[in-house]
Each structure stands twice: as structure tokens, then as C-alpha cells.
Design a protein around this motif. Structure first.
Motif, short mmCIF file in Angstrom:
data_model
loop_
_atom_site.label_atom_id
_atom_site.label_comp_id
_atom_site.label_asym_id
_atom_site.label_seq_id
_atom_site.Cartn_x
_atom_site.Cartn_y
_atom_site.Cartn_z
N ILE A 216 0.82 -1.25 -0.08
CA ILE A 216 0.00 -0.52 0.01
C ILE A 216 1.18 0.93 0.24
CG2 ILE A 216 -2.07 1.11 1.16
CD1 ILE A 216 -2.71 -1.32 2.43
N LEU A 217 1.57 1.52 -1.32
CA LEU A 217 2.41 2.91 -1.41
C LEU A 217 1.58 4.04 -1.37
CD1 LEU A 217 4.97 0.87 -3.66
CD2 LEU A 217 4.88 1.27 -1.09
N ARG A 218 2.13 5.42 -0.77
CA ARG A 218 1.68 6.40 -1.13
C ARG A 218 2.48 6.90 -2.27
NH1 ARG A 218 2.93 11.41 0.22
NH2 ARG A 218 5.43 11.08 0.68
N SER A 219 3.94 6.56 -2.62
CA SER A 219 4.46 7.34 -3.73
C SER A 219 5.75 6.24 -4.20
CB SER A 219 5.64 8.32 -2.82
OG SER A 219 6.65 8.95 -3.43
N LEU A 220 5.55 6.21 -5.35
CA LEU A 220 5.83 4.84 -6.17
C LEU A 220 6.41 5.97 -7.59
CD1 LEU A 220 7.02 3.03 -6.98
CD2 LEU A 220 4.86 2.66 -8.72
N ASN A 221 8.12 6.10 -7.89
CA ASN A 221 8.79 6.82 -8.82
C ASN A 221 10.06 5.72 -9.58
OD1 ASN A 221 10.13 8.71 -9.80
ND2 ASN A 221 11.42 9.88 -7.99
N LEU A 222 9.38 5.65 -10.42
CA LEU A 222 9.43 5.06 -11.79
C LEU A 222 10.04 5.43 -13.00
CD1 LEU A 222 7.07 2.29 -12.30
CD2 LEU A 222 8.81 2.14 -10.69
N SER A 223 11.08 6.97 -12.57
CA SER A 223 11.54 7.97 -13.61
C SER A 223 13.94 7.43 -13.98
CB SER A 223 11.62 9.33 -12.86
OG SER A 223 10.13 9.61 -12.47
N ASN A 224 13.57 7.40 -14.86
CA ASN A 224 15.26 7.66 -15.72
C ASN A 224 15.23 6.02 -15.84
OD1 ASN A 224 15.79 10.33 -15.22
ND2 ASN A 224 16.00 10.41 -13.02
N ASN A 225 14.21 5.56 -16.54
CA ASN A 225 14.74 4.07 -16.32
C ASN A 225 14.76 3.91 -18.10
OD1 ASN A 225 15.35 2.78 -14.33
ND2 ASN A 225 13.61 3.46 -13.56
N ALA A 226 14.16 4.09 -18.96
CA ALA A 226 13.44 4.15 -19.92
C ALA A 226 12.69 2.85 -20.83
CB ALA A 226 15.38 4.07 -21.35
N LEU A 227 11.25 3.16 -19.67
CA LEU A 227 10.23 1.93 -19.77
C LEU A 227 9.80 1.84 -20.61
CD1 LEU A 227 8.73 3.41 -16.27
CD2 LEU A 227 10.06 1.35 -16.93
N GLY A 228 9.73 2.75 -21.93
CA GLY A 228 8.71 2.21 -22.53
C GLY A 228 6.98 1.29 -22.67
N GLU A 229 6.84 0.97 -23.42
CA GLU A 229 5.40 0.13 -23.14
C GLU A 229 6.10 -1.18 -22.18
OE1 GLU A 229 1.54 -1.97 -24.46
OE2 GLU A 229 3.19 -0.95 -26.42
N LYS A 230 7.39 -1.56 -23.05
CA LYS A 230 6.94 -2.78 -22.67
C LYS A 230 7.73 -2.89 -20.74
CE LYS A 230 8.88 -4.97 -26.23
NZ LYS A 230 10.17 -5.22 -27.05
N GLY A 231 8.34 -2.05 -20.30
CA GLY A 231 8.56 -1.53 -19.04
C GLY A 231 7.71 -1.08 -18.18
N VAL A 232 6.45 -0.28 -18.62
CA VAL A 232 5.73 -0.16 -17.67
C VAL A 232 4.94 -1.28 -17.47
CG1 VAL A 232 2.98 0.83 -18.09
CG2 VAL A 232 5.47 1.83 -19.10
N ARG A 233 4.65 -2.49 -18.87
CA ARG A 233 3.98 -3.57 -18.55
C ARG A 233 4.80 -4.30 -17.57
NH1 ARG A 233 -0.86 -3.67 -20.95
NH2 ARG A 233 -1.30 -2.20 -22.60
N ALA A 234 6.01 -4.46 -18.25
CA ALA A 234 7.76 -5.03 -16.54
C ALA A 234 6.30 -4.78 -15.67
CB ALA A 234 8.53 -5.06 -17.33
N PHE A 235 5.84 -3.92 -14.78
CA PHE A 235 5.52 -3.10 -13.83
C PHE A 235 4.22 -3.07 -13.26
CE2 PHE A 235 9.12 -1.02 -13.44
CZ PHE A 235 10.06 -1.08 -12.32
N GLY A 236 3.11 -4.32 -14.53
CA GLY A 236 2.17 -4.56 -14.29
C GLY A 236 1.48 -4.94 -13.26
N SER A 237 2.15 -6.23 -12.57
CA SER A 237 1.84 -6.39 -11.09
C SER A 237 1.74 -5.82 -9.68
CB SER A 237 2.16 -7.94 -10.91
OG SER A 237 3.95 -7.26 -10.43
#
Length: 546
Positions: A216-237
Motif C-alpha cells: 500500500i504505497l503512498r509514493s512510487l517513483n519509476l523515473s529515468n528508466n527508459a521504460l517504454g510500453e514493455k517496461g510499464v507492463r513489466a511493472f504491471g502487477s
């Protein structure tokens, strides 16, 4: 997906411009370090970094810029490397400007640590980002993450930024995150896979995502990782399990239209979101439509940033309409997109809903006079507590100055005004100066506005008498030598309140004459250098247009 990759393939000998030699890269780090530690407009305003911090930041900037440019080069195998060189220089300049504007953080960090020691009996923040930047492997992870394995620890916030996790280190970290996920409130995973191959980076992200799923997070920072769609979906769960998020950071993540759609699809609820930041992505209009849907579902939003994301008029209008639902907005940053006049009109309507707005960043939106006038008219009747207004680089002329001045005059709490890189000339500058006479302004940037002696004198006389005034920047104008002397004389009792004046052109002419043809020259270029790569990197300065 645009992951940073430090492993260079062999290239034909005919390719001479890229990659740069180690000596060239080291030279660039030294020049950036000098920028961060030398006296300049930015260091006067934001503070000078220590040599140690400046060196660390310069190495970090160069690493990121090199990896970004190298990826560009790998995608254009038939090129001569000149595009990579230009991108390398541009990225260094952009990132250097961000660090300069942030200023030194050593003292702030010390105060924060000191505060934790005196006010909390146990540590709650675990941070490995202050160490050396580099690959993070299993053996080091075992040692460095030991405090997180201590029974009964009180860590609620973790920061793994600035270290690149390989798959072995991620496997060491995974069970630790599983054991902590019920107590964690803030997670910073920005810049934690740099230099890894795409396949390894995706595996690492999925391991972290699965380990933190259900937290149960209040803040999540995934910046500066060149995610693209694949990266976003890798964090899907992880994303799918978050229903209490208050802050989400996805800056410099390669958020394309597909990635933006994935973010909108995966996050189940944003009704508690207060901070949403998408700076420096490649979202475009179609991606902006997806972000607009997220914004519509975020009625409590207080801080929204979607700057430098390649958004044009259509996407900008959609965002502005969506923002009408965010009546608690206090900070809005849309700068460095091409919203145009139509976007300005849409934003002017949206501003009526933002009565609590305190910071408004609208530079480089191509607003022109019509868009600027619409926004200025809207500001007359809303945002009474506005403290920061930035509208630099919008082709605003003296024709819009009277309306703009009327809007500014209504903002009695305004402390910072940036109208740099417009065409206000003396006429517009004098009108703005009169408006400033009624407010407690502390910082004014009217650089590069075709201002001459009369406008500079009136503006200087207006601000110098303001209690608590900090800094005036009127560099890059057409002020005569006599005018420069007058301005300096006005500030003779307070010289630190006046920025550099060495960029003025006493003989400058309006329009597109020869005198202005170097105005947009890349600040890291020097055409006299016989080596093209060296010429792109010599005499590195901050690109204020970025």
C-alpha cells in the motif's frame, strides 16, 4: 524500448565521429564540473555545488547522455555518428541545466539526516543513491541491504536510485522486498537499471514488481528508466495493486503513446493522487489523450507536470480540458510542448477552475500574443495566491504587454516572473515594470527580449527598491554601453541582485538581421575546432533555451 546499453558493437573504421574517446568524455566531465562550481547567473541564483558533488553530478550526466546518444547511434548504423554527437551535447546541456536549477543538495541532506536523528528513535528511510554510481551485483547487494533484513526494522521508505541492478542482485533483493512490502509507504526505483540489456532490465523490473505487489504505497517513483510500453507492463502487477497512490513519477521514461495507454490501463485508481509527473517523455498527442484520462480520474491532483513531452495542440487541449476537474491544483507545469494558440485558449478556460494555483510554468508553448492574452485575461480573475509565473519563449510581443501587465498587477503574492526569450522590447518592458510596482516581486527574468536602454533603466529602477528583491536578469538584450553603466549604477548598493550583462549586444537590431543569426547557436559548439566531435563539446555552457 530505449534502454541504455554500454556495450558497443564494433564499427567500421570509416565511422569517426562516434563514439568519443575517453579523453574527450573526461574533458566534458571537467567542463561540466567547472560550470557547476563557477560563478554564473544560475549559481548566483541557486547556489554553487561543492567540487565533490559537482564531479559526481557531471559523471552521472555524462553517463546518461552517452548512453542515450549511443542508443541513437546503434539505431542508425549507416550514419556517420554526427546525430549521436549532437544528441550527446544536447542531453548534457539539458541535464546540466536541471542540476544547476536544483542547486546544491549536500546541506539539505545533512539537515534531513540530522532531523531524523533527533526526532526519530529508529531509521525509517533506507537510501543507497548517495553512493558511487555503477552496476550493483549480488555480492554488494547482500552486504549493502543487510539493514533491511534486520528483524523489526522500521523502514517505510526506500530509495534504490543511481545503482544499476543486475538479475543476480535483483534476486537477492526480491525476498527482502517481499518481507518489507506491508510496511513500505514510499518506493523510489528511479534510474535503477542503467546500462542493462533490455531483456535483463525487463526481468529485473518484473522481479521487483512481483515482490512489491499488494503493498500500500503512498509514493512510487519509476523515473529515468527508459521504460517504454514493455517496461510499464513489466511493472504491471505492482501498478494494478495500487489503489492508495498519492504520488507517481514517470519522468524521462520513454513514455510513448503505447506506454501512456498502458499506464492509464494498469493503474486501477487515481482518486487519491496528488502528484503526477511525466516530464521529458515522447508522449505526443495520442499519448496525451491517455494521460488526460488519468487526470480526469484524479480530482485531488495538486501538482501536475507534463513538460517536454512532444505534445501539440490536440493533446494539449485534451489535457487542459481534463485539468478542469482538478480544482485543488497548486502547481502546473506544461512547458516545452507545442500547444500553440489553440492550446492557450483551452488553458485559459481551465485556469478559471484553479483558484488555489501557486506555481504556473508555461514556457516554450508557442502561445504567441493571442494565447498569452487569453491566459493573462484569465489570470485577472483566478489564482489570487499565484507566486511563480513563467511564460518564456512564447513569441510574446509588445502588442500583448498591456493585457499581460494587467494580469500580473493582480497577483500581489507573485515573487518570481520569467518572461525571457520573447519580443517585448522597451514598450512592453515598461508596461510590465509598472505592473511590478504593485507587487512584492523577488526574481525577474526579462533576458533576450530586444530591450534597449530605456526599458532596462525603468525595469531596474522598479525592482531595485523592492524589499527582499533577489535577482534581475536582463542579459541577452540590446542595451547600449551607456545603458549598462546606468543599470549597474542603479544597483551599485546591491550588485548581487543584478545578473550578468555580458551577453548584451549594444548594436543589435530587431528582426532577422545578421546580428541575430547566432542567437540559437548550440551553446556547446565551437566551429573553429578542426575536429567535429571536439567542436560539439568544447566550451560547454548551459543551454537556457532547454
Amino acid at each position: 524500448m530505449d534502454f541504455l546499453n554500454t556495450n558497443l558493437e564494433c564499427r567500421p573504421l570509416s565511422i569517426k565521429l562516434w563514439p568519443p574517446s575517453d579523453n574527450t568524455r573526461n574533458m566534458l566531465v571537467e567542463r561540466m564540473t567547472s560550470n557547476l562550481t563557477s560563478k554564473s547567473f544560475f549559481t548566483q541564483k541557486y547556489g554553487t555545488l561543492s567540487r565533490e558533488e559537482a564531479t559526481d553530478e557531471s559523471k552521472r550526466i555524462e553517463d546518461i547522455a552517452f548512453a542515450t546518444a549511443n542508443q541513437n547511434y546503434e539505431n542508425q548504423p549507416d550514419g556517420d555518428g554526427s546525430a549521436a554527437v549532437q544528441l550527446y551535447a544536447k542531453e548534457c546541456s539539458r541535464l546540466l541545466l536541471e542540476v544547476l536549477k536544483r542547486g546544491p543538495r549536500v546541506e539539505a541532506d545533512k539537515e534531513e539526516v540530522g532531523s531524523d536523528i533527533t526526532s526519530a528513535p529508529r531509521e525509517t528511510f533506507f537510501d543507497i543513491s548517495k553512493g558511487r554510481r555503477g552496476f550493483f551485483e549480488a555480492e554488494e547487494a547482500e552486504e549493502l541491504l543487510k539493514p533491511l533484513k534486520e528483524p523489526g526494522n522500521s523502514y517505510t521508505k526506500i530509495c534504490f536510485s543511481n545503482r544499476s541492478f543486475g538479475l543476480d542482485a535483483a534476486r537477492v533483493t526480491e525476498p527482502i522486498l517481499v518481507s518489507l512490502k506491508n510496511q513500505l509507504k514510499e518506493v523510489d526505483l528511479s534510474d535503477f537499471i542503467a546500462g542493462r540489456t533490455e531483456s535483463e532490465a525487463l526481468e529485473v523490473m518484473k522481479l521487483f514488481s512481483d515482490a512489491l505487489e499488494g503493498s500500500i504505497l503512498r509514493s512510487l517513483n519509476l523515473s529515468n528508466n527508459a521504460l517504454g510500453e514493455k517496461g510499464v507492463r513489466a511493472f504491471g502487477s505492482l501498478l494494478k495493486s495500487q489503489t492508495w497512490l498519492e504520488e507517481l513519477y514517470l519522468m524521462n521514461d520513454g513514455i510513448s503513446k503505447e506506454a501512456a495507454q498502458a499506464v492509464s490501463e494498469l493503474i486501477p485508481s487515481t482518486d487519491k493522487l496528488r502528484v503526477l509527473q511525466f516530464h521529458n517523455n515522447m508522449t505526443g498527442d495520442e499519448g496525451a489523450l491517455s494521460i488526460a484520462e488519468i487526470v480526469k480520474r484524479s480530482p485531488l491532483l495538486e501538482d501536475f507536470r507534463c513538460s517536454s513531452s512532444r505534445i501539440d495542440s490536440e493533446g494539449g487541449v485534451a489535457l487542459c480540458i481534463a485539468l478542469e476537474t482538478c480544482t485543488n491544483l497548486k502547481k502546473l507545469d506544461l512547458q516545452d510542448n507545442m500547444l500553440g494558440v489553440e492550446g492557450g485558449f483551452a488553458l485559459s478556460k481551465s485556469l478559471a477552475y484553479h483558484v488555489d494555483l501557486k506555481e504556473l510554468y508555461l514556457s516554450y508553448l508557442n502561445l504567441e500574443d493571442e494565447g498569452a492574452i487569453a491566459i493573462a485575461n484569465a489570470l485577472k480573475d483566478t489564482a489570487p495566491a499565484l507566486e511563480v509565473l513563467e511564460m518564456a519563449g512564447n513569441d510574446i510581443t509588445a502588442e500583448a504587454a498591456s493585457v499581460l501587465a494587467a494580469g500580473i498587477a493582480k497577483k500581489s503574492h507573485l515573487t518570481s516572473l520569467n518572461l525571457a526569450e520573447n519580443e517585448l522590447k522597451d514598450e512592453g518592458t515598461i508596461l510590465i515594470s509598472k505592473a511590478l510596482g504593485h507587487i512584492k516581486i523577488k526574481e525577474v527574468d526579462m533576458s533576450t527580449n530586444l530591450i534597449r536602454r530605456a526599458g532596462a533603466r525603468v525595469l531596474a529602477q522598479t525592482v531595485v527598491q523592492k524589499p527582499g528583491f533577489v535577482l534581475l536578469n536582463i542579459n541577452g538584450n540590446f542595451i547600449s554601453d551607456e545603458g549598462i553603466d546606468e543599470v549597474k549604477d542603479i544597483f551599485k548598493k546591491h550588485p548581487n541582485m543584478l545578473g550578468p550583462l555580458d551577453g548584451n549586444d549594444p548594436e543589435g537590431v530587431d528582426g532577422d538581421g545578421d546580428e541575430d543569426e547566432d542567437e540559437d547557436k548550440d551553446p556547446v559548439a565551437d566551429e573553429n575546432d578542426e575536429d567535429e566531435l571536439g567542436s560539439k563539446l568544447k566550451n560547454l555552457e548551459v543551454d537556457q533555451e532547454n
